[in-house]
Design a protein around this motif. Structure first.
Motif, PDB file in Angstrom:
ATOM      1  N   PRO A 262       0.832  -1.209   0.000  1.00  0.00           N
ATOM      2  CA  PRO A 262       0.000   0.000   0.000  1.00  0.00           C
ATOM      3  C   PRO A 262       0.867   1.260   0.000  1.00  0.00           C
ATOM      4  O   PRO A 262       1.786   1.398   0.813  1.00  0.00           O
ATOM      5  N   VAL A 263       0.566   2.165  -0.918  1.00  0.00           N
ATOM      6  CA  VAL A 263       1.324   3.414  -1.059  1.00  0.00           C
ATOM      7  C   VAL A 263       0.326   4.551  -1.178  1.00  0.00           C
ATOM      8  O   VAL A 263      -0.610   4.488  -1.984  1.00  0.00           O
ATOM      9  N   ASP A 264       0.532   5.593  -0.336  1.00  0.00           N
ATOM     10  CA  ASP A 264      -0.322   6.776  -0.400  1.00  0.00           C
ATOM     11  C   ASP A 264       0.214   7.690  -1.491  1.00  0.00           C
ATOM     12  O   ASP A 264       1.344   8.193  -1.415  1.00  0.00           O
ATOM     13  N   LEU A 265      -0.590   7.895  -2.529  1.00  0.00           N
ATOM     14  CA  LEU A 265      -0.142   8.711  -3.658  1.00  0.00           C
ATOM     15  C   LEU A 265       0.076  10.167  -3.251  1.00  0.00           C
ATOM     16  O   LEU A 265       0.953  10.845  -3.801  1.00  0.00           O
ATOM     17  N   ALA A 266      -0.683  10.664  -2.284  1.00  0.00           N
ATOM     18  CA  ALA A 266      -0.484  12.038  -1.810  1.00  0.00           C
ATOM     19  C   ALA A 266       0.867  12.188  -1.121  1.00  0.00           C
ATOM     20  O   ALA A 266       1.567  13.192  -1.306  1.00  0.00           O
ATOM     21  N   GLU A 267       1.254  11.169  -0.342  1.00  0.00           N
ATOM     22  CA  GLU A 267       2.565  11.218   0.317  1.00  0.00           C
ATOM     23  C   GLU A 267       3.690  11.160  -0.708  1.00  0.00           C
ATOM     24  O   GLU A 267       4.708  11.863  -0.580  1.00  0.00           O
ATOM     25  N   VAL A 268       3.515  10.336  -1.730  1.00  0.00           N
ATOM     26  CA  VAL A 268       4.519  10.237  -2.793  1.00  0.00           C
ATOM     27  C   VAL A 268       4.680  11.584  -3.493  1.00  0.00           C
ATOM     28  O   VAL A 268       5.803  12.055  -3.736  1.00  0.00           O
ATOM     29  N   ALA A 269       3.559  12.238  -3.814  1.00  0.00           N
ATOM     30  CA  ALA A 269       3.628  13.542  -4.468  1.00  0.00           C
ATOM     31  C   ALA A 269       4.275  14.588  -3.561  1.00  0.00           C
ATOM     32  O   ALA A 269       5.053  15.440  -4.031  1.00  0.00           O
ATOM     33  N   SER A 270       3.989  14.542  -2.264  1.00  0.00           N
ATOM     34  CA  SER A 270       4.582  15.507  -1.338  1.00  0.00           C
ATOM     35  C   SER A 270       6.097  15.335  -1.254  1.00  0.00           C
ATOM     36  O   SER A 270       6.848  16.321  -1.201  1.00  0.00           O
ATOM     37  N   ARG A 271       6.559  14.091  -1.260  1.00  0.00           N
ATOM     38  CA  ARG A 271       8.008  13.872  -1.232  1.00  0.00           C
ATOM     39  C   ARG A 271       8.660  14.388  -2.503  1.00  0.00           C
ATOM     40  O   ARG A 271       9.750  14.985  -2.450  1.00  0.00           O
ATOM     41  N   ALA A 272       8.020  14.188  -3.621  1.00  0.00           N
ATOM     42  CA  ALA A 272       8.570  14.697  -4.874  1.00  0.00           C
ATOM     43  C   ALA A 272       8.637  16.224  -4.858  1.00  0.00           C
ATOM     44  O   ALA A 272       9.611  16.821  -5.338  1.00  0.00           O
ATOM     45  N   ILE A 273       7.609  16.859  -4.287  1.00  0.00           N
ATOM     46  CA  ILE A 273       7.610  18.330  -4.194  1.00  0.00           C
ATOM     47  C   ILE A 273       8.727  18.804  -3.285  1.00  0.00           C
ATOM     48  O   ILE A 273       9.424  19.800  -3.580  1.00  0.00           O
ATOM     49  N   ASP A 274       8.947  18.113  -2.159  1.00  0.00           N
ATOM     50  CA  ASP A 274      10.022  18.506  -1.246  1.00  0.00           C
ATOM     51  C   ASP A 274      11.384  18.430  -1.919  1.00  0.00           C
ATOM     52  O   ASP A 274      12.254  19.279  -1.672  1.00  0.00           O
ATOM     53  N   GLN A 275      11.592  17.422  -2.779  1.00  0.00           N
ATOM     54  CA  GLN A 275      12.873  17.290  -3.453  1.00  0.00           C
ATOM     55  C   GLN A 275      13.061  18.327  -4.561  1.00  0.00           C
ATOM     56  O   GLN A 275      14.194  18.615  -4.969  1.00  0.00           O
ATOM     57  N   THR A 276      11.972  18.916  -5.019  1.00  0.00           N
ATOM     58  CA  THR A 276      12.049  19.873  -6.123  1.00  0.00           C
ATOM     59  C   THR A 276      11.868  21.313  -5.653  1.00  0.00           C
ATOM     60  O   THR A 276      12.039  22.248  -6.443  1.00  0.00           O
ATOM     61  N   ARG A 277      11.544  21.506  -4.393  1.00  0.00           N
ATOM     62  CA  ARG A 277      11.197  22.846  -3.920  1.00  0.00           C
ATOM     63  C   ARG A 277      12.359  23.833  -4.063  1.00  0.00           C
ATOM     64  O   ARG A 277      12.165  24.990  -4.460  1.00  0.00           O
ATOM     65  N   ALA A 278      13.576  23.377  -3.764  1.00  0.00           N
ATOM     66  CA  ALA A 278      14.720  24.297  -3.854  1.00  0.00           C
ATOM     67  C   ALA A 278      14.918  24.764  -5.298  1.00  0.00           C
ATOM     68  O   ALA A 278      15.148  25.958  -5.555  1.00  0.00           O
ATOM     69  N   GLU A 279      14.816  23.859  -6.235  1.00  0.00           N
ATOM     70  CA  GLU A 279      14.966  24.241  -7.638  1.00  0.00           C
ATOM     71  C   GLU A 279      13.830  25.155  -8.076  1.00  0.00           C
ATOM     72  O   GLU A 279      14.043  26.099  -8.860  1.00  0.00           O
ATOM     73  N   ALA A 280      12.613  24.904  -7.562  1.00  0.00           N
ATOM     74  CA  ALA A 280      11.478  25.751  -7.914  1.00  0.00           C
ATOM     75  C   ALA A 280      11.666  27.168  -7.369  1.00  0.00           C
ATOM     76  O   ALA A 280      11.356  28.166  -8.058  1.00  0.00           O
ATOM     77  N   GLU A 281      12.170  27.290  -6.151  1.00  0.00           N
ATOM     78  CA  GLU A 281      12.404  28.621  -5.580  1.00  0.00           C
ATOM     79  C   GLU A 281      13.489  29.353  -6.356  1.00  0.00           C
ATOM     80  O   GLU A 281      13.421  30.572  -6.542  1.00  0.00           O
TER      81      GLU A 281
END
Length: 409
Positions: A262-281
């Motif tokens: 079982p994998v929570d897709l919302a948690e997966v998306a949040s982790r991806a956002i955290d890894q990309t946040r610095a580049e986005a800023e």
């Protein structure tokens, strides 16, 4: 005395057994012969039963029809069926007798016809029921083959049909299917072994090169030209590492996922956002969107790679100012849906399919780029297919893309 030669020894018996000749094709218990015997025998039995019933009904009808409809009492003709009148003439008596006999014969024929139809209907019902049961018995090996194929389609390559029974076409089909599964399993195992070996053989020299370059770049006495060359080589090495990781992940994700959790897709998306946040800023791109919890069965690492690739592409291929990326997750029509939309350049609809091909980008192919190696969307599509889902891209009005990943829950 001269020596007597020893008698010759008998030749040794062969240790192998001669191969038994295969029976002729027409002697094999093939499906054609079995079905011919089965349905021919059923037709013969049904015909015998129908003839027997008709014979009994006809005998009964003849017995009823042969009874005289009148009798003679005290010199007078008495009948409960025929109307002879009070003082009938001989012609009237003969006409009444003929009419009564014809009427009685017609009643017997009607009765025979009605009972024969009832018998035919009953035999038809019995024949259809028996035929349905026998057809199910004959076709049961096909059902077993189908169920095994369905389980194999679910990535269980260790299953085999191992069909028992007569050496007919169905057993030959099952044995051929088992041989094909053996070859597929060997090929799949060899591919996994190759991916593992390639992973080690390709990563090790790149890691050594990166370490050596970092050591030389950390030397404060190194000349500026050497440092600039080292930075260029380090960037090239990093790009090669990304390319190797992408190719290996693409090779692994092309197969179905065997172990699912079982994998929570919302948690997966949040982790991806955290890894990309610095580049986005750094690029002044706003990341927004609501992510509702939705659980799917799959591999969390690979699903995170889908979200990470989509979010990274949405951030990197954006507008210079006031750009945004919207990441949402929801449950729609029994499927978990991850939607990543962004502002960006206008993408023609005919270019959408090319974006999912390896090493292809918008209006460019197999060219260098500081934004990636051209495998992100290919990996995302491959991982989605491995999970039984799909990914669809649509041009967004005003520029940018809407990437929609649909996965079964």
């Amino acid at each position: 005395m001269p020596s007597v030669p020893a008698p010759p020894t008998a030749p040794p018996k062969p240790t192998w057994e001669p191969k038994q000749p295969e029976p002729a094709y027409w002697l094999r218990p093939t499906i054609r012969i079995r079905l011919t015997l089965l349905y021919g025998g059923m037709f013969l039995i049904a015909g015998i039963l129908l003839l027997s019933i008709i014979y009994m009904l006809a005998a009964q009808a003849l017995h009823v029809g042969s009874e005289l409809p009148f009798r003679i009492v005290s010199g007078r003709i008495v009948s409960d069926v025929c109307n002879f009148g009070t003082n009938p003439t001989p012609d009237a008596i003969n006409a009444a007798m003929n009419s009564c006999v014809n009427h009685q014969r017609q009643q017997a024929l009607d009765t025979l016809l009605n009972r024969s139809l009832l018998a035919l209907v009953g035999l038809s019902v019995i024949a259809f029921a028996f035929g349905y049961a026998m057809a199910g018995r004959v076709l049961s090996p096909l059902g077993r083959i189908t169920r095994t194929a369905r389980r194999v389609a679910g990535t269980d390559l260790s299953r085999r049909i191992e069909l028992d029974g007569p050496d007919d076409e169905l057993k030959e089909l099952a044995d051929t299917f088992d041989e094909m599964l053996d070859r597929l399993e060997r090929a799949f195992t060899a591919q996994q072994r190759f991916v593992g070996n390639a992973s080690h053989e390709l990563r090790t020299p790149l890691a050594i090169n990166r370490t050596l370059l970092e050591v030389h770049l950390s030397d404060p006495q190194a000349p500026p030209e050497l440092k600039q060359l080292g930075k260029t080589l380090l960037a090239t090495n990093e790009r090669s590492e990304q390319l190797v990781e992408g190719l290996l992940l693409l090779a692994r994700s092309d197969n179905q996922i065997v172990e699912r959790k079982p994998v929570d897709l919302a948690e997966v998306a949040s982790r991806a956002i955290d890894q990309t946040r610095a580049e986005a800023e750094e690029l002044a791109v706003e990341i927004r969107g609501e992510r509702s919890p939705v659980v799917v069965q799959g591999n969390g690492v690979l699903l995170e790679r889908i979200a990470l690739n989509l979010v990274q592409n949405a951030v990197r291929y954006n507008v210079p100012e006031h750009g945004w990326v919207e990441v949402t997750t929801a449950l729609q029509s029994g499927h978990a849906v991850l939607v990543v939309s962004n502002t960006g350049p206008v993408v023609p609809a005919y270019e959408i399919d090319n974006l999912f091909e390896p090493f292809r980008r918008l209006r460019t192919e197999r060219t260098g780029s500081d934004k990636g190696v051209g495998l992100g969307l290919s990996i995302a599509r491959s991982v989605a297919r491995a999970h039984g889902g799909r990914i669809v891209a649509e041009p967004r009005e005003g520029g940018g893309l809407v990437m929609r990943v649909s996965l079964p829950v």
